[in-house]
Design an enzyme around this catalytic site. Structure first.
Site, PDB file in Angstrom:
ATOM      1  N   ASN A   8       0.866  -1.170   0.000  1.00 30.36           N
ATOM      2  CA  ASN A   8       0.000   0.000   0.000  1.00 30.36           C
ATOM      3  C   ASN A   8       0.910   1.229   0.000  1.00 30.36           C
ATOM      4  O   ASN A   8       1.482   1.580   1.024  1.00 30.36           O
ATOM      5  CB  ASN A   8      -0.886  -0.033   1.256  1.00 30.36           C
ATOM      6  CG  ASN A   8      -1.698   1.235   1.423  1.00 30.36           C
ATOM      7  OD1 ASN A   8      -1.811   2.033   0.500  1.00 30.36           O
ATOM      8  ND2 ASN A   8      -2.265   1.418   2.612  1.00 30.36           N
ATOM      9  N   LYS A  10       0.129   4.272  -0.330  1.00 31.17           N
ATOM     10  CA  LYS A  10      -0.503   5.489   0.222  1.00 31.17           C
ATOM     11  C   LYS A  10      -0.264   6.665  -0.739  1.00 31.17           C
ATOM     12  O   LYS A  10      -0.310   6.465  -1.941  1.00 31.17           O
ATOM     13  CB  LYS A  10       0.008   5.763   1.643  1.00 31.17           C
ATOM     14  CG  LYS A  10      -0.120   4.513   2.513  1.00 31.17           C
ATOM     15  CD  LYS A  10       0.086   4.759   3.963  1.00 31.17           C
ATOM     16  CE  LYS A  10      -0.069   3.438   4.718  1.00 31.17           C
ATOM     17  NZ  LYS A  10       0.008   3.591   6.155  1.00 31.17           N
ATOM     18  N   HIS A  98      -9.443   1.263   5.019  1.00 32.37           N
ATOM     19  CA  HIS A  98      -8.128   1.415   5.657  1.00 32.37           C
ATOM     20  C   HIS A  98      -8.256   2.399   6.817  1.00 32.37           C
ATOM     21  O   HIS A  98      -9.055   3.342   6.754  1.00 32.37           O
ATOM     22  CB  HIS A  98      -7.109   1.927   4.635  1.00 32.37           C
ATOM     23  CG  HIS A  98      -5.720   1.959   5.182  1.00 32.37           C
ATOM     24  ND1 HIS A  98      -5.267   2.997   5.974  1.00 32.37           N
ATOM     25  CD2 HIS A  98      -4.717   1.061   5.110  1.00 32.37           C
ATOM     26  CE1 HIS A  98      -4.026   2.730   6.347  1.00 32.37           C
ATOM     27  NE2 HIS A  98      -3.668   1.563   5.837  1.00 32.37           N
ATOM     28  N   GLU A 100      -6.682   4.856   7.755  1.00 27.05           N
ATOM     29  CA  GLU A 100      -6.553   6.289   7.424  1.00 27.05           C
ATOM     30  C   GLU A 100      -7.837   6.817   6.790  1.00 27.05           C
ATOM     31  O   GLU A 100      -8.177   7.985   6.942  1.00 27.05           O
ATOM     32  CB  GLU A 100      -5.327   6.502   6.524  1.00 27.05           C
ATOM     33  CG  GLU A 100      -4.047   6.369   7.359  1.00 27.05           C
ATOM     34  CD  GLU A 100      -2.883   5.702   6.658  1.00 27.05           C
ATOM     35  OE1 GLU A 100      -2.853   5.668   5.421  1.00 27.05           O
ATOM     36  OE2 GLU A 100      -2.002   5.179   7.375  1.00 27.05           O
ATOM     37  N   GLU A 170      -5.417  -4.724  10.840  1.00 24.44           N
ATOM     38  CA  GLU A 170      -4.379  -3.724  11.028  1.00 24.44           C
ATOM     39  C   GLU A 170      -4.665  -2.926  12.301  1.00 24.44           C
ATOM     40  O   GLU A 170      -5.458  -1.974  12.271  1.00 24.44           O
ATOM     41  CB  GLU A 170      -4.350  -2.756   9.841  1.00 24.44           C
ATOM     42  CG  GLU A 170      -4.027  -3.425   8.521  1.00 24.44           C
ATOM     43  CD  GLU A 170      -3.481  -2.415   7.515  1.00 24.44           C
ATOM     44  OE1 GLU A 170      -2.335  -2.584   7.096  1.00 24.44           O
ATOM     45  OE2 GLU A 170      -4.183  -1.458   7.192  1.00 24.44           O
ATOM     46  N   GLY A 176       2.489   2.420  10.752  1.00 30.23           N
ATOM     47  CA  GLY A 176       3.438   3.515  10.565  1.00 30.23           C
ATOM     48  C   GLY A 176       4.157   3.934  11.833  1.00 30.23           C
ATOM     49  O   GLY A 176       4.810   4.975  11.857  1.00 30.23           O
ATOM     50  N   SER A 216       3.372  -1.964  10.468  1.00 30.22           N
ATOM     51  CA  SER A 216       4.828  -2.024  10.661  1.00 30.22           C
ATOM     52  C   SER A 216       5.438  -3.376  10.283  1.00 30.22           C
ATOM     53  O   SER A 216       6.354  -3.853  10.962  1.00 30.22           O
ATOM     54  CB  SER A 216       5.192  -1.625  12.087  1.00 30.22           C
ATOM     55  OG  SER A 216       4.796  -0.284  12.334  1.00 30.22           O
TER      56      SER A 216
HETATM   57  P1  PGA Z   1       2.865   0.436   7.685  1.00 26.97           P
HETATM   58  O1  PGA Z   1       1.417   0.662   7.033  1.00 26.97           O
HETATM   59  O2  PGA Z   1       3.410  -0.851   7.106  1.00 26.97           O
HETATM   60  O3  PGA Z   1       3.668   1.645   7.242  1.00 26.97           O
HETATM   61  O4  PGA Z   1       2.676   0.350   9.147  1.00 26.97           O
HETATM   62  C1  PGA Z   1       0.527  -0.414   6.870  1.00 26.97           C
HETATM   63  C2  PGA Z   1      -0.759   0.052   6.277  1.00 26.97           C
HETATM   64  O5  PGA Z   1      -1.152   1.203   6.560  1.00 26.97           O
HETATM   65  O6  PGA Z   1      -1.409  -0.668   5.517  1.00 26.97           O
END
Ligand code: PGA
Length: 252
Positions: A8, A10, A98, A100, A170, A176, A216
């Site tokens: 992903n 983003k 997601h 976000e 998640e 992140g 992460s």
């Molecule tokens: P990350 O993001 O691997 O940077 O923690 C995962 C995601 O948001 O799908």
């Protein structure tokens, strides 16, 4: 069931950068992609075409996905994109819900349910993302949050192919942040999701629906995660933005 190793991106990577990244991933994985793995790349919309060009005629184990869409065929929805537009640009999959989108952009369960329904009806495979916030974990509400998000998101359970749906667990606090959920927490959450999927979708579909872990994921922790029961892939943000780290994850 093949493991789905999903990237992903983003809001990172221009078309040019995306082209180079996909080319690099393909070159590094040439003859090295394990037979039990599939790779999904979800670039920003503006890099979809470039990523598709870079994928070219690569093997059937590589897929493109959209990070979001609006649940309508077309219409006056400024700034949005329709499933048919994603399909036209080579997408097979799309993410829905997601964290976000839920927590930064304010998307609610009933809207996400519309997206799951409309996306599947349009011919996209949907990855529905679920997961608790830190304060919900501390309050012992993980299972209640997962139940709510799964039941609400899959309320229109009217599709017939388990291959069309996947769930990504998640935990919001792990996205992140560099904080990865412990094996025990991942095992518990995935077992709970599996149980609910069987209830909602029936035994057969519920057992075959892939459950990915995200939050992460890095080269050094992937093997430990991917080998856990009920972990059928990973959804990777930050570590999917460089060839070396993503390829290490895909082959871990
Ligand atoms: P990350 O993001 O691997 O940077 O923690 C995962 C995601 O948001 O799908």
């Amino acid at each position: 069931m093949k493991k789905l190793m999903a990237a992903n991106w983003k809001m990172y990577k221009t078309a040019e950068e995306g082209f180079e990244l996909v080319q690099g991933i393909l070159a590094a994985l040439k003859d090295k992609l394990p037979v039990d793995r599939e790779v999904l790349i979800c670039p920003p919309f503006t890099a979809l075409n470039a990523a598709r060009k870079a994928l070219g005629a690569s093997s059937g184990a590589f897929f493109l996905g959209g990070q979001n869409f609006y649940p309508a065929k077309e219409g006056a929805f400024t700034g949005e994109i329709a499933p048919s537009m994603l399909l036209e640009h080579g997408c097979t999959f799309a993410l829905v819900g997601h964290s976000e989108r839920r927590h930064v952009l304010g998307e609610k369960d009933d809207f996400l349910a519309e997206k799951v329904k409309f996306g599947l009806k349009s011919g996209l495979k949907i990855i529905l993302c679920v997961g608790e916030k830190k304060e919900q974990r501390l309050a012992g509400e993980v299972e209640a949050v997962l139940d709510q998000q799964l039941r609400a998101g899959l309320v229109f359970n009217d599709y017939n192919d388990s291959d069309c749906l996947a769930i990504a667990y998640e935990p919001v606090w792990a996205i992140g942040t560099g904080l990865v959920a412990e094996a025990k927490d991942i095992l518990e959450a995935h077992a709970h999701i599996r149980k609910r999927l069987k209830e909602i979708l029936g035994d057969a579909k519920g057992s075959e629906t892939r459950i990915l872990y995200g939050g992460s994921v890095k080269p050094e922790n992937t093997k430990g995660i991917i080998e856990l029961d009920n972990v059928d892939g990973v959804l990777v943000g930050g570590a999917s933005l460089q060839v070396e780290s993503f390829v290490k994850i895909v082959t871990a």
